[in-house]
Every structure is written in structure tokens, then in C-alpha cells.
Write an enzyme that holds these catalytic residues in place. Sequence first.
Site, PDB file in Angstrom:
ATOM      1  CB  SER A   1      -0.959  -0.059   1.191  1.00  0.00           C
ATOM      2  OG  SER A   1      -2.003   0.856   1.039  1.00  0.00           O
TER       3      SER A   1
ATOM      4  CG  ASP B   1      -7.216  -3.459  -2.021  1.00  0.00           C
ATOM      5  OD1 ASP B   1      -7.744  -2.511  -1.408  1.00  0.00           O
ATOM      6  OD2 ASP B   1      -5.997  -3.700  -1.989  1.00  0.00           O
TER       7      ASP B   1
ATOM      8  CG  HIS C   1      -5.555  -2.737   1.238  1.00  0.00           C
ATOM      9  ND1 HIS C   1      -4.937  -2.560   0.026  1.00  0.00           N
ATOM     10  CD2 HIS C   1      -4.986  -1.817   2.074  1.00  0.00           C
ATOM     11  CE1 HIS C   1      -4.039  -1.585   0.119  1.00  0.00           C
ATOM     12  NE2 HIS C   1      -4.037  -1.121   1.351  1.00  0.00           N
TER      13      HIS C   1
END
Lengths: 281, 281
Positions: free
Chosen positions: B149, B225, B258
Amino acid sequence: MAIDTRSEHQCFGGRMGFYSHHSRETGTKMRFAVYRPPQAEKEQVPALYYLAGLTCTEETFMIKAGALRLAAELGLMLVAPDTSPRGANIPGEDDDWDFGTGAGFYLDATEKPWAQNYRMYSYVTAELPSLIEDHFPAQSDNRGIFGHSMGGHGALTIALKQPDRWRSVSAFAPISNPTTVPWGEKAFSNYLGPDRTAWAQYDASILMRRQSYPGLILIDQGTSDEFLDTQLRPDALAMAAAASGQNLLLRRHEAYDHSYWFIQTFMADHLTHHARVLRAI
Amino acid sequence: MAIDTRSEHQCFGGRMGFYSHHSRETGTKMRFAVYRPPQAEKEQVPALYYLAGLTCTEETFMIKAGALRLAAELGLMLVAPDTSPRGANIPGEDDDWDFGTGAGFYLDATEKPWAQNYRMYSYVTAELPSLIEDHFPAQSDNRGIFGHSMGGHGALTIALKQPDRWRSVSAFAPISNPTTVPWGEKAFSNYLGPDRTAWAQYDASILMRRQSYPGLILIDQGTSDEFLDTQLRPDALAMAAAASGQNLLLRRHEAYDHSYWFIQTFMADHLTHHARVLRAI
């Protein structure tokens, strides 16, 4: 019995889920975690229950133990309950890290004010398996159990008391002889009262001396474990195994401590140990 | 430069350690984590740096990613810095989870009041590697970098800007085009000021379009995600790779989100990707 889904996540081709339900045993909301391996999409699979140690929750094992990859390969469902009731509103329940909240010791308390809520033995051995087998594709006649520290004590005592319900058992650094160490004396005197004869049913070394478990028991223990001599006492279990003829593999690992860094190192051996019985690999 | 050892634990035959030191770049105490594989007892080993995402710390990767088992097998040292300075005492630093503390974005801030402390680019690319190579048996010419991320953004931009210093790179669900999404716009406008031309040096899609990285870049992305379309935008990176001829393997995984449940599922592929270069396996 209804369950609430708190979250679910895809992981190694299976599903990692966190749930809650109202427990009739504890009278509180209880949380638990279930990892369903990919095989559970098509068939019922064996369920392996993990009991965590002092201060842990239903999340600890799933996050820290590195068990999911191999559980997915071996086709084992993993089930992790919380370590006590929470929010029972008993005076003093949150005062100590080694008693009360986070420290249910997997027993049914008989002393006030704990007896009404602190029924983790009945919760883990009966209510939770029924719930799991109702809501998840778990085989009802093919369960294993393992745990760490207080949860190792829980796994060993539960398997020794109910060998027909738990086909495989192992432990990491278990509290092996709780009636003789501070953690156990504090918990048992408060939960069970001053009469030590009532404590024996929750002491793995005493139980094993009376009656062996009909299968190999695997135990791993680090030699640098900060609680080894004062709280864990695996020697007592080794002596009990010798006395009753228990098939016990007690491994001592140089330099390892009491943490999940130790647990994850030997996790594959434990999952394989359980899969040999539960999956006949 | 002195470091303080906060704790060390044996794990998979190597040592998992947590440390702190006073950073000259950030002007604060910084924490970091290092896993030394068993091979590091006898020889210098390659070091693979992991940059974590928003709200994470130096502990997150080591606890949640399931990387240590294979790092031990492959002989890779793992290094994880924190995600920002902490305790810089800047007004507002703790107000938001996506800016300030825990959200350093691996850049050198130029705007007041952030410019003095928020120098994570220089910290991660220069100060920390020097510290690691002084105190641990890490090869100084054989580093890889990856992240998740915000940390995937960090790993990609750092490798694209310094291909000679980072011999391998990969990312999980990176913020691929931060100058066009809310997380990036908020961070860059506060850390770098309103002039968007200054932002480009920290945008992987813009950098890659200008100059490809001289090796395969591996990126994994879950299709479930929750930040995929609004914050991550891997399509922008795929288009940049096509434009510059970048060797990019961008894999999309059905149903994954995620979380670290996603990351751990594909961790082995990433460690193997790095070991192919760093260990020539």
C-alpha cells in the site's frame, strides 16, 4: 444459535473469519475465529481447536502463529475461541493480567462471583463445537486440540478428560502441573475454592498419571522460556507419562522463549502431527 | 551510531529483533525490526527491506506477513522500519490516520512544519541501510525492497529512483499513482506544497513512464481490495510499464482484500522473486 460475522478475508485459497455469538455457558457475548481451508468448499473437514494463553484473544493465534498456509495444504479447519468471558461485570475481573478477563483457564468455576460466567471448560468442549458444527463444514467426529501455555494446559486436560471427543492433541510450553505453580494456584483457588482435591481434574500431570491418552502427545518447549521452571514444569508431565505409560514426545529447543516466535517455528510439526490422525496422512 | 535492543527472540533458527536508535534524519527516536536468518551466523547475507502501509509500525510485517520461515530457508535478512517519525511534537501530527504519524509516505517533506522531521525517504534509503550494514551481517551491495500500500508506493518509487542501490523490488497493492488519488493528494500537498511538479518524483507511475527499472517488478493486487479503484490504481502503473517497456508482472487475485491475510498468501512468491536476484537461486 445465531452467529454474527465480524469480518471475513480470503487467505491461502480459504476464508479467515472472525465471529461473535451470545454464549449460554458464559452468559456473555463470545468472540471466536475460524479458518476454513479451500477443501471446505466441497466437503466437511476435520477441525483443529487452538486454545491461547494468558492475555490473548481469539485473534492471537490466527495472526501470530503462521498456521494458515499449512492448514490450507492439509485441509484442516482451525478454530480459536477467546481466552475468557469479557464484560461479565464482575468486580476485579480486569485487575490482573493472569486472572479474570483473558485468563479463564479453560475450567468451570464453582466459586462466587465467577461460577456464573467463567465456564470455559463447558464452552470450549461442548457449546463451541456444537456451534461450529452447525455453522461451518466441520466433521463432528474428527476434532483435534492444541494450545499454548494456559491454552496448552487447557488442551492437555481436555484431551485427557475426553479422549473420545478429541482424536489428537499437542501443546506449546503448557502449564503442565498448575496445582503446584503460582499461576495455577491463584486461578484455581479463586475459581474452584480452597479444597485442592477439586483442582486435580484440571491438572494435566495428575490426570495423565491416572489415565493415559490413547495417542501420541507432542509437546514443544523452549529452554530459554522465561516461565519454564516457575510456571510450566514439563518435568512433572514427563514423570507422569513415565508412570502411566503415556506415549509423549516432549522436545526441548535450545534458545527459544515463550513467544509466538517460538510457536511459529514448530507450527508445521504440530499441524502435521494432527493431520496424521485427523486426515490419516 | 548506537542502537538499543528492545527485544530479541529465536525464530526458525535465526534471530528476530526489535531495536531503536536516534535518527539524525528525523530528529526523533526511530524503531526498526530485523530478522537475521540462520545463515547470518556465518556470513553476510542479502537484506530485503519491507515498507509497511498507513497506521502500521516496524512490528506489523514481522508479526503478520508470515515471511520468516521462508526468509530462514532462503538466507534473506528482513529489515522493517517504522512508517513515520513518532513524537515529533508537530501540531496535528496525530489527528489523522492517513497523514502525519504512521503516514510518512517515504518522502522528504519540504513544507513547514513537516520538513524538519518527516524525512523518511532519506531515512529509508541512506541512514537506515548504513546503520544496518554497520550493526548486522548484511551485504552492502545486495539489497532488495518491497512493501504494501503506502509502502508499496515507497518501494516502487525508491527502486525506480535508485536502481543501482536496490537490486530487486516488488509490491503488494501499492498506491501506484498517488498524485491522482485522495491519500496521495492529502499527503503530498501537506508535505511538499501545492506545486504538483514537485510531486512527480514520488509517483511510481510517472517515474516508470520516464525510466524503467532494470529488472522484473512483481506486483500482487486483490480484486476485492476496498481501496483498489479509489486509492491504488494499478492500471496507471500497467500503462506506464507499457509505455516504457518495463518488465512488470501485475497479478490480480480474485476475492482477496487489502489485508495481511492477502499479503501472507503471496509472500512466498515475493521472497522467491527477491531471492532469485539477491541469492541467484
